[in-house]
Write a protein that holds these residues in place. Structure first.
Motif, PDB file in Angstrom:
ATOM      1  N   PHE A 426       0.812  -1.218   0.000  1.00 27.28           N
ATOM      2  CA  PHE A 426       0.000   0.000   0.000  1.00 27.28           C
ATOM      3  C   PHE A 426       0.851   1.277   0.000  1.00 27.28           C
ATOM      4  O   PHE A 426       0.638   2.193  -0.786  1.00 27.28           O
ATOM      5  N   TRP A 427       1.853   1.314   0.885  1.00 25.99           N
ATOM      6  CA  TRP A 427       2.613   2.564   1.042  1.00 25.99           C
ATOM      7  C   TRP A 427       3.385   2.903  -0.221  1.00 25.99           C
ATOM      8  O   TRP A 427       3.470   4.063  -0.618  1.00 25.99           O
ATOM      9  N   ALA A 428       3.956   1.880  -0.823  1.00 22.88           N
ATOM     10  CA  ALA A 428       4.757   2.127  -2.026  1.00 22.88           C
ATOM     11  C   ALA A 428       3.853   2.692  -3.118  1.00 22.88           C
ATOM     12  O   ALA A 428       4.201   3.666  -3.790  1.00 22.88           O
ATOM     13  N   LEU A 429       2.689   2.107  -3.283  1.00 18.77           N
ATOM     14  CA  LEU A 429       1.777   2.566  -4.330  1.00 18.77           C
ATOM     15  C   LEU A 429       1.296   3.996  -4.048  1.00 18.77           C
ATOM     16  O   LEU A 429       1.285   4.859  -4.931  1.00 18.77           O
ATOM     17  N   LEU A 430       0.947   4.240  -2.789  1.00 15.09           N
ATOM     18  CA  LEU A 430       0.454   5.574  -2.428  1.00 15.09           C
ATOM     19  C   LEU A 430       1.531   6.625  -2.713  1.00 15.09           C
ATOM     20  O   LEU A 430       1.249   7.692  -3.268  1.00 15.09           O
ATOM     21  N   ALA A 431       2.766   6.289  -2.339  1.00 13.51           N
ATOM     22  CA  ALA A 431       3.846   7.259  -2.556  1.00 13.51           C
ATOM     23  C   ALA A 431       4.070   7.481  -4.053  1.00 13.51           C
ATOM     24  O   ALA A 431       4.336   8.599  -4.482  1.00 13.51           O
ATOM     25  N   GLU A 432       3.933   6.426  -4.832  1.00 17.71           N
ATOM     26  CA  GLU A 432       4.101   6.587  -6.285  1.00 17.71           C
ATOM     27  C   GLU A 432       3.023   7.495  -6.851  1.00 17.71           C
ATOM     28  O   GLU A 432       3.284   8.354  -7.678  1.00 17.71           O
ATOM     29  N   LEU A 433       1.805   7.285  -6.372  1.00 17.74           N
ATOM     30  CA  LEU A 433       0.709   8.130  -6.864  1.00 17.74           C
ATOM     31  C   LEU A 433       0.931   9.582  -6.432  1.00 17.74           C
ATOM     32  O   LEU A 433       0.738  10.511  -7.201  1.00 17.74           O
ATOM     33  N   ALA A 434       1.389   9.746  -5.187  1.00 13.43           N
ATOM     34  CA  ALA A 434       1.577  11.102  -4.664  1.00 13.43           C
ATOM     35  C   ALA A 434       2.704  11.822  -5.400  1.00 13.43           C
ATOM     36  O   ALA A 434       2.649  13.021  -5.610  1.00 13.43           O
ATOM     37  N   SER A 435       3.735  11.062  -5.782  1.00 10.14           N
ATOM     38  CA  SER A 435       4.885  11.733  -6.405  1.00 10.14           C
ATOM     39  C   SER A 435       4.656  11.892  -7.904  1.00 10.14           C
ATOM     40  O   SER A 435       5.510  12.399  -8.607  1.00 10.14           O
ATOM     41  N   GLY A 436       3.499  11.416  -8.368  1.00  7.31           N
ATOM     42  CA  GLY A 436       3.197  11.572  -9.794  1.00  7.31           C
ATOM     43  C   GLY A 436       4.013  10.640 -10.663  1.00  7.31           C
ATOM     44  O   GLY A 436       4.125  10.851 -11.869  1.00  7.31           O
ATOM     45  N   SER A 437       4.602   9.578 -10.062  1.00  7.88           N
ATOM     46  CA  SER A 437       5.407   8.691 -10.892  1.00  7.88           C
ATOM     47  C   SER A 437       4.559   7.580 -11.526  1.00  7.88           C
ATOM     48  O   SER A 437       5.075   6.649 -12.097  1.00  7.88           O
ATOM     49  N   ARG A 438       3.233   7.693 -11.409  1.00 16.44           N
ATOM     50  CA  ARG A 438       2.331   6.823 -12.159  1.00 16.44           C
ATOM     51  C   ARG A 438       1.331   7.689 -12.906  1.00 16.44           C
ATOM     52  O   ARG A 438       0.903   8.721 -12.392  1.00 16.44           O
TER      53      ARG A 438
END
Ligand code: S3P
Length: 670
Positions: A426-438
């Protein structure tokens, strides 16, 4: 497209029913979270053959010789944190000629069980409470049962399912009336297997007793249950966290698309409530049942919206009971006061969720009113900052994680790893979404992410720092210490006598099967394809690991493995020679330093030991010695990489230290 993990409720049921079926069931899309692993482990103890639940949802085959072949386990059945495991198993075992003790972690041992054992006792099952009244551990002795017509005081799918499963294994009719319809996965799956289950508004008896509620009746079947072929849909409750994040603007203007989400109407009432709060959700393909599952599945497309408050209560509650933590978070960002009532059940979930929400929202500066059966939240657009206590509850952690990942907020979630119960990664995905890397479609944006190395002397806090940095960036943490433990364990288990370890060559060691497997926000270690679990931290390994780590062939063997794991970047790793030997080309290198005394104090604190000046001085002496040997040792001495950012953490708090490093990595990415 982002796919959320498999549905937790359905995964439990698929495993339990496969355990009761005679033959080989094929299950895919199962949630590999800790709760479902608890169900699998309990079933194994009862004699069902179940492989490890795969991390990628790929198909597994479950073999059972049928309900009649389940045997009394020789060990207590540990249900971990999972109420569904405990309650459904109590029902399932009630109708079988077995005796078993069920237990769980501290949270589960504080949750009520008589809501299932009372009606099961009426059917003829026997229970012995070995701890506090109404709590696990409980011994169940199953056997011949009588039929049951029961009016449940709570709308609970766990109670209803426990009773239906008792009817199934005991071969007796069961009718349950609940105040409002709760999730109906058990009913749907039983029907798929040819069991007669009827449901509709109604009462228990002809005299209208229990009228006004939701009635479910099971007629017993003769003959064994056939094996299942089942694809578990994505978990709506997990999707809800990402959906909320996108609605609140966290995934950017384009929003987000979540694919393959279970949209069972008894589970997706949140959509109705979101509609009232301002919309932003488009449902595509709802109503189409995923092949052979009897469960509707579709995609959710989410766009940021301005939310406004609403009132939630009554029969809406069972259909969004698990979404209330995230709903309260949405309410904190909606205009007006949102009132949630009739949700007293929240007090007996993995934590007292009403209290947990109230205490945490207040800690962040949100105005909240607490009721016995709910809460009222006044929305605000002020920045929300502070520490959040999870009370070991995965949904509390994720709800506040979502809030914390939104621009302008700064929230630290204590024990983030509790999310493993239902949402590994969960955390990895959330951080990716937050950083705009997805992208909004969930694809990872191009460009290789950097490798970050964190080196430093013993007691400099490398590994906790590296883990926190990885989580903040949505990278994976590569824990080199665990890898050394893995190879040490493999050596220890091998026939090579310890005295000869130093003579092993690199090619001797290549015969040891050790692999790194991406898992959650880190990597799991596999020895001979199997997860060694707790053995990695055993005394045998702890005693030998530093000796094994000095063997050049051991370091060489693990060097390749580490480089391979980090080949695609997006990894934070820590150790003593990460930036110098293992990843000399790492894009961002950190070297942590701190005063000897401060390092000694942190070490003692971490180990829960006394931090008196004498104890600190003693520990500092030990660390000084350790520094010297680490610097002077022949194999991989501790060296500061020439191109490292040196970070003196003596006067920095942990979050400050993590923020600095994250800042350096972001500079590199931009
Ligand atoms: C569940 C039912 C609900 C829910 C829990 C899972 C299930 O609990 O909160 O997360 O799988 O049956 P109750 O039945 O206690 O409401």
């Amino acid at each position: 497209m982002i796919r959320v993990p498999g549905d937790k409720s359905i995964t439990h049921r698929a495993l339990l029913l496969a355990g009761l079926a005679e033959g080989e069931s094929r299950l895919s899309g199962l949630l590999p979270g800790e709760d479902c692993r608890s169900t699998a482990a309990c079933l194994r103890a009862l004699g069902v053959e179940i492989p490890e639940l795969p991390l990628d949802g790929s198909e597994i085959r479950v073999r059972s010789r049928g309900a009649g072949a389940l045997r009394s386990p020789s060990i207590p059945l540990d249900c971990g944190n999972s109420g569904t495991t405990a309650r459904l198993l109590l029902g399932l075992l009630a109708g079988l000629p077995v005796t078993a003790i069920l237990t769980g972690d501290a949270s589960l041992r504080s949750r009520p069980m008589r809501r299932v054992t009372d009606p099961l006792t009426r059917m003829g099952a026997r229970f012995r409470e070995d701890g506090e009244p109404d709590r696990l551990p409980i011994q169940v002795t199953g056997g011949p049962l009588g039929s049951l017509a029961y009016i449940s005081p709570v709308a609970s799918a766990q109670v209803k399912s426990a009773l239906l499963l008792a009817g199934l294994t005991g071969g007796v009719p069961v009718t349950v009336v609940e105040p409002h319809a709760s999730r109906d996965h058990t009913e749907r799956m039983l029907r798929l297997l040819g069991v007669s289950v009827e449901a509709g508004p109604g009462s228990v008896g002809e005299d209208g007793e229990g009228a006004g509620g939701w009635r479910v009746s099971l007629k017993p079947t003769s003959g064994p249950l056939p094996p299942l072929e089942f694809q578990v849909p994505g978990d709506f409750s997990s999707a809800a966290f990402l959906a909320a994040f996108a609605l609140l603007g966290g995934a950017g203007r384009e929003g987000l698309r979540l694919g393959g989400v279970g949209l069972n109407p008894t589970r997706s009432t949140l959509l109705q409530v979101l509609g009232r709060m301002g919309g932003g959700v488009e449902v595509i393909g709802a109503g189409e049942e995923e092949k052979g599952t009897g469960e509707p599945v579709g995609d959710l497309v989410l766009r940021p919206v301005a939310l406004h408050a609403t009132e939630v209560g009554g029969e809406e509650i069972p259909g969004l009971i698990d979404e209330i933590p995230i709903l309260a978070v949405l309410a904190a960002r909606a205009k007006g006061v949102t009132r949630i009532r009739d949700a007293g059940e929240l007090r007996v979930k993995e934590s007292d969720r009403i209290a947990a929400l109230v205490v945490n929202l207040r800690a962040l500066g949100v105005e909240v009113e607490e009721f016995d059966d709910g809460l009222a939240v006044r929305g605000t657009d002020a920045p929300l900052c502070g520490q959040v206590r999870t009370f070991h509850d995965h949904r509390i952690a994720m709800a506040f994680g979502v809030l914390g990942a939104l621009p302008g907020n700064d929230i630290q979630v204590e024990d983030p790893q509790v999310v493993e119960v239902s949402y590994p990664g969960f955390w990895a995905l959330l951080a990716e979404l937050a950083s705009g890397s997805r992208t909004s479609n969930g694809e990872k944006k191009g460009g290789r992410q950097p490798v970050v190395t964190v080196d430093g002397p013993a007691g400099s806090g490398k590994s906790s720092t590296a883990l926190a940095v990885a989580r903040a960036l949505g990278f994976r943490h590569l824990d080199s210490g665990a890898l050394y433990r893995g190879l040490t364990l493999a050596l220890f288990r091998s026939p090579v006598p310890e005295a000869n370890w130093d003579d092993l060559s690199e090619s001797d060691l290549s015969a040891f099967s050790i692999e790194l497997e991406p898992r959650g926000d880190g990597f799991g270690i596999l020895l001979e394809g199997e997860d060694p679990g707790e053995a990695l931290r055993s005394r045998e390994v702890t005693r030998r690991v530093s000796r094994a780590a000095r063997i050049p062939a051991v370091r060489a063997r693990l060097l390749e493995l580490q480089r391979e794991a980090a080949r695609e970047g997006g990894v934070v790793t820590d150790g003593r020679d990460m930036g110098t030997v293992v990843f000399p080309d790492a894009e961002v290198k950190i070297f942590l330093v701190a005063d000897l005394e401060e390092r000694a104090r942190r070490r003692l604190l971490q180990e829960g030991r006394d931090t008196s000046p004498e104890a600190v001085a003693e520990e500092a002496k030990r660390l000084r010695e350790r520094d010297r040997t680490d610097e002077e040792r022949e194999v991989s001495p501790l060296r500061e990489p020439a191109d490292a950012h040196v970070l003196d953490t003596t006067h920095l708090s942990f979050p400050e230290q993590v923020d600095r490093i994250v800042g350096w990595v972001r500079e590199h990415i931009d």
